[in-house]
Design a protein around this motif. Structure first.
Motif, mmCIF file in Angstrom:
data_model
loop_
_atom_site.group_PDB
_atom_site.id
_atom_site.type_symbol
_atom_site.label_atom_id
_atom_site.label_comp_id
_atom_site.label_asym_id
_atom_site.label_seq_id
_atom_site.Cartn_x
_atom_site.Cartn_y
_atom_site.Cartn_z
ATOM 1 N N PHE A 1 0.840 -1.205 0.000
ATOM 2 C CA PHE A 1 0.000 0.000 0.000
ATOM 3 C C PHE A 1 0.875 1.256 0.000
ATOM 4 C CE2 PHE A 1 -1.896 3.392 2.587
ATOM 5 C CZ PHE A 1 -2.986 3.714 1.785
ATOM 6 N N SER A 2 1.966 1.232 0.752
ATOM 7 C CA SER A 2 2.875 2.379 0.795
ATOM 8 C C SER A 2 3.495 2.633 -0.574
ATOM 9 C CB SER A 2 3.974 2.137 1.838
ATOM 10 O OG SER A 2 3.425 1.961 3.122
ATOM 11 N N CYS A 3 3.816 1.568 -1.308
ATOM 12 C CA CYS A 3 4.342 1.719 -2.666
ATOM 13 C C CYS A 3 3.326 2.421 -3.557
ATOM 14 C CB CYS A 3 4.681 0.355 -3.259
ATOM 15 S SG CYS A 3 6.038 -0.516 -2.450
ATOM 16 N N TRP A 4 2.089 1.955 -3.498
ATOM 17 C CA TRP A 4 1.023 2.548 -4.311
ATOM 18 C C TRP A 4 0.796 4.014 -3.941
ATOM 19 C CZ3 TRP A 4 -3.696 4.577 -2.731
ATOM 20 C CH2 TRP A 4 -4.607 4.873 -3.754
ATOM 21 N N LEU A 5 0.732 4.304 -2.646
ATOM 22 C CA LEU A 5 0.456 5.655 -2.185
ATOM 23 C C LEU A 5 1.574 6.620 -2.564
ATOM 24 C CD1 LEU A 5 -1.337 7.588 -0.550
ATOM 25 C CD2 LEU A 5 -0.079 6.886 1.502
ATOM 26 N N SER A 6 2.817 6.207 -2.397
ATOM 27 C CA SER A 6 3.946 7.103 -2.683
ATOM 28 C C SER A 6 3.979 7.530 -4.138
ATOM 29 C CB SER A 6 5.270 6.423 -2.305
ATOM 30 O OG SER A 6 5.526 5.310 -3.144
ATOM 31 N N VAL A 7 3.615 6.617 -5.043
ATOM 32 C CA VAL A 7 3.620 6.933 -6.479
ATOM 33 C C VAL A 7 2.576 7.991 -6.809
ATOM 34 C CG1 VAL A 7 3.026 5.965 -8.734
ATOM 35 C CG2 VAL A 7 4.623 4.760 -7.245
ATOM 36 N N PHE A 8 1.463 8.013 -6.083
ATOM 37 C CA PHE A 8 0.420 8.996 -6.345
ATOM 38 C C PHE A 8 0.675 10.328 -5.631
ATOM 39 C CE2 PHE A 8 -1.684 5.207 -7.752
ATOM 40 C CZ PHE A 8 -2.473 5.641 -8.810
ATOM 41 N N LEU A 9 1.554 10.324 -4.633
ATOM 42 C CA LEU A 9 1.854 11.556 -3.900
ATOM 43 C C LEU A 9 3.036 12.317 -4.487
ATOM 44 C CD1 LEU A 9 1.496 10.419 -0.170
ATOM 45 C CD2 LEU A 9 -0.103 11.811 -1.495
ATOM 46 N N PHE A 10 4.117 11.596 -4.816
ATOM 47 C CA PHE A 10 5.376 12.239 -5.169
ATOM 48 C C PHE A 10 5.780 11.936 -6.609
ATOM 49 C CE2 PHE A 10 5.578 10.766 -0.663
ATOM 50 C CZ PHE A 10 5.357 12.007 -0.070
ATOM 51 N N SER A 11 6.825 12.620 -7.068
ATOM 52 C CA SER A 11 7.368 12.302 -8.385
ATOM 53 C C SER A 11 7.798 10.837 -8.397
ATOM 54 C CB SER A 11 8.562 13.202 -8.698
ATOM 55 O OG SER A 11 9.687 12.858 -7.904
ATOM 56 N N ASP A 12 7.878 10.258 -9.582
ATOM 57 C CA ASP A 12 8.152 8.818 -9.668
ATOM 58 C C ASP A 12 9.474 8.447 -9.007
ATOM 59 O OD1 ASP A 12 5.784 8.408 -11.044
ATOM 60 O OD2 ASP A 12 6.711 8.779 -12.985
ATOM 61 N N ARG A 13 10.516 9.219 -9.271
ATOM 62 C CA ARG A 13 11.818 8.931 -8.656
ATOM 63 C C ARG A 13 11.730 9.081 -7.138
ATOM 64 N NH1 ARG A 13 17.797 11.650 -9.772
ATOM 65 N NH2 ARG A 13 18.234 12.120 -7.613
ATOM 66 N N ALA A 14 11.105 10.161 -6.665
ATOM 67 C CA ALA A 14 10.981 10.396 -5.224
ATOM 68 C C ALA A 14 10.132 9.321 -4.562
ATOM 69 C CB ALA A 14 10.391 11.776 -4.966
ATOM 70 N N THR B 1 10.544 7.698 -20.652
ATOM 71 C CA THR B 1 9.888 7.320 -19.398
ATOM 72 C C THR B 1 9.272 8.504 -18.668
ATOM 73 O OG1 THR B 1 12.017 7.519 -18.255
ATOM 74 C CG2 THR B 1 11.408 5.335 -19.062
ATOM 75 N N ASN B 2 9.249 9.668 -19.312
ATOM 76 C CA ASN B 2 8.675 10.888 -18.726
ATOM 77 C C ASN B 2 9.463 11.411 -17.531
ATOM 78 O OD1 ASN B 2 6.510 10.889 -20.562
ATOM 79 N ND2 ASN B 2 5.319 9.521 -19.255
ATOM 80 N N TYR B 3 10.695 10.881 -17.334
ATOM 81 C CA TYR B 3 11.508 11.366 -16.219
ATOM 82 C C TYR B 3 12.016 12.778 -16.496
ATOM 83 C CZ TYR B 3 15.425 11.772 -12.995
ATOM 84 O OH TYR B 3 16.296 12.212 -12.044
ATOM 85 N N MET B 4 12.330 13.035 -17.740
ATOM 86 C CA MET B 4 12.783 14.363 -18.137
ATOM 87 C C MET B 4 11.729 15.018 -19.023
ATOM 88 S SD MET B 4 15.629 15.206 -16.803
ATOM 89 C CE MET B 4 16.991 14.462 -15.906
ATOM 90 N N PRO B 5 11.567 16.334 -18.885
ATOM 91 C CA PRO B 5 12.168 17.248 -17.918
ATOM 92 C C PRO B 5 11.695 16.947 -16.485
ATOM 93 C CG PRO B 5 11.193 18.455 -19.761
ATOM 94 C CD PRO B 5 10.681 17.056 -19.837
ATOM 95 N N LEU B 6 12.555 17.240 -15.521
ATOM 96 C CA LEU B 6 12.252 16.964 -14.128
ATOM 97 C C LEU B 6 10.925 17.617 -13.726
ATOM 98 C CD1 LEU B 6 15.695 17.378 -12.349
ATOM 99 C CD2 LEU B 6 14.329 15.308 -12.470
ATOM 100 N N GLY B 7 10.000 16.792 -13.285
ATOM 101 C CA GLY B 7 8.706 17.318 -12.864
ATOM 102 C C GLY B 7 7.954 18.007 -13.979
ATOM 103 N N ASN B 8 8.446 17.846 -15.216
ATOM 104 C CA ASN B 8 7.881 18.525 -16.388
ATOM 105 C C ASN B 8 7.676 20.009 -16.109
ATOM 106 O OD1 ASN B 8 7.102 18.543 -19.061
ATOM 107 N ND2 ASN B 8 4.975 18.030 -18.642
ATOM 108 N N LEU B 9 8.712 20.621 -15.514
ATOM 109 C CA LEU B 9 8.638 22.036 -15.156
ATOM 110 C C LEU B 9 8.481 22.932 -16.379
ATOM 111 C CD1 LEU B 9 11.467 22.103 -12.458
ATOM 112 C CD2 LEU B 9 9.017 22.204 -12.055
ATOM 113 N N THR B 10 9.000 22.480 -17.516
ATOM 114 C CA THR B 10 8.933 23.303 -18.731
ATOM 115 C C THR B 10 7.674 23.029 -19.543
ATOM 116 O OG1 THR B 10 10.246 21.653 -19.928
ATOM 117 C CG2 THR B 10 11.443 23.466 -18.879
#
Length: 405
Positions: free
Chosen positions: A162-175, A375-384
């Motif tokens: 459950f923690s794995c699932w929750l973290s992916v929906f809360l934070f960036s994928d790497r985080a 993998t959508n990792y870049m740009p970081l957080g898709n800031l641009t």
């Protein structure tokens, strides 16, 4: 904090974290191996109160380990405590989380299309994720469930999933991957601070007061130590996976994370049994087969995901965008971080040492850039704010150039 000083801080803390982690994990694995390898027999002539012994050779010398059932008849003048390895690992890990994910929350902690978009809220959510997570584990481990090993393992396993699932929906994928590792690492440190060391202190105090030590408390400390042993390999995976965006950038990244945690913990079970003289090679066979199946799923899933995200060609064969258009997209979305002197706040040097300031440098880093963009990792957080069409065009151009090389 000045970007250069932040980089130095991150470097030193990461170095200390690795050193402390090696010491802690090494001690943990050694003592579990030692405990599982103890033997006793009629011909051993063990001293009174000794539960088992182990003879070992290392570094040109013979070692003789003995473990007492409870307390030795004569208290030693010097007793080594294994605790600061755990504490220093957690402290340096927390500082590293602060340096990378809190000071650079907008770039590394917040992700596109996540439940949390504000950096400050994300930092508070990160703190809550870790401390509430430890609280839930403490409630489970202090409940009667701990006396039912199989049921306890399933409950903790479901909680980690459950923690794995929750973290992916809360934070960036790497985080998200790092936070699951940080949660398990914090649980491990809490096992030492809240369970193992207090039990050992009660044990020592009872012996020095001439009282019989509480065997139940000692067994509880050993149980927590065993839990840490099974967390070890999953935590290490979570910490090294940040170098592989094809895993945390996958559309089913939470499921991949759950699977690898389960596989590595199960593989660890083989070695724990082996140290007790029980050889079950089917555990390793199943682990390897499960890992290969997961690798096939990730590879196939990435291919399907990329083909589905790519716009359908209007003609029989899609034409790649021009080099000029591709370099223009890279300048628009990547150059703020991947320049020789980045202009994005918090970056003193280009991430990963990847510079994308001209066509030659882009081609030199083509493989890494393609993986991160796919993998959508870049740009970081898709800031641009890179659009799906721009990403698809850039990926297709990179694939064409890679095929030409």
């Amino acid at each position: 904090m000045d970007a250069l000083w932040l980089e130095w801080f991150s470097l030193v803390v990461r170095w200390l974290h690795v050193i402390a982690g090696i010491a802690w994990i090494g001690a943990s694995l050694h003592f579990v191996w030692l405990d599982n390898s103890l033997t006793s027999s009629a011909e051993s002539n063990l001293p009174e109160g000794v539960k088992g012994e182990l003879w070992s050779i290392h570094g040109g010398g013979i070692y003789h380990f003995q473990k007492y059932q409870l307390a030795p008849p004569k208290w030693p003048s010097s007793l080594h405590w294994s605790k600061w390895e755990a504490y220093s690992t957690w402290i340096t890990g927390t500082l590293l989380l602060l340096a990378v994910y809190y000071f650079k929350a907008q770039a590394y902690l917040v992700g596109p299309d996540k439940l949390i978009s504000d950096p400050t809220v994300a930092i508070l959510a990160s703190i809550a994720f870790l401390f509430v997570g430890v609280g839930v584990y403490e409630a489970i481990v202090r409940s009667p469930l701990r006396n039912k090993s199989l049921l306890f393992a399933w409950v903790v396993g479901i909680y980690v999933a459950f923690s794995c699932w929750l973290s992916v929906f809360l934070f960036s994928d790497r985080a998200a991957f790092v936070h699951v590792g940080a949660l398990m690492g914090t649980i491990m440190a809490a096992n030492v601070f809240l369970g193992i060391i207090p039990s050992q202190k009660k044990f020592v105090a009872a012996v020095q007061a001439g009282q019989a030590p509480d065997e139940e408390s000692a067994l509880f400390a050993k149980q927590r130590s065993t839990h840490n042993n099974y967390f070890t390999l999953p935590v290490l995976f979570c910490m090294i996976c940040i170098h592989y965006p094809f895993l945390y950038g996958h559309s089913f990244n939470w499921l991949i994370l759950i699977s690898i945690i389960a596989i590595t913990a199960y593989a660890r079970h083989f070695f724990n049994l082996r140290h007790r003289g029980i050889l079950n090679y089917w555990i390793l066979v199943r682990s390897v087969l499960a890992f290969l199946g997961l690798a096939a799923f990730v590879t196939y899933g990435n291919s399907v995901s990329l083909s589905e995200n790519s716009p359908k060609p209007q003609a029989q064969q899609r034409a790649a965008i021009t080099d000029l258009a591709a370099l223009s997209l890279i300048e628009k979305h990547c150059y703020v971080c991947h320049a020789k002197e980045p202009t994005y706040p918090g970056f003193y040097a280009p991430p990963g040492g990847i510079v994308l300031d001209d066509r030659q440098s882009v081609m030199a880093s083509l493989s890494k850039s393609l993986s991160a963009t796919q993998t959508n990792y870049m740009p970081l957080g898709n800031l641009t704010k890179m659009t799906d069409q721009e990403r698809s065009d850039l990926v297709f151009w990179m694939q064409e150039k890679q095929a030409e090389q």
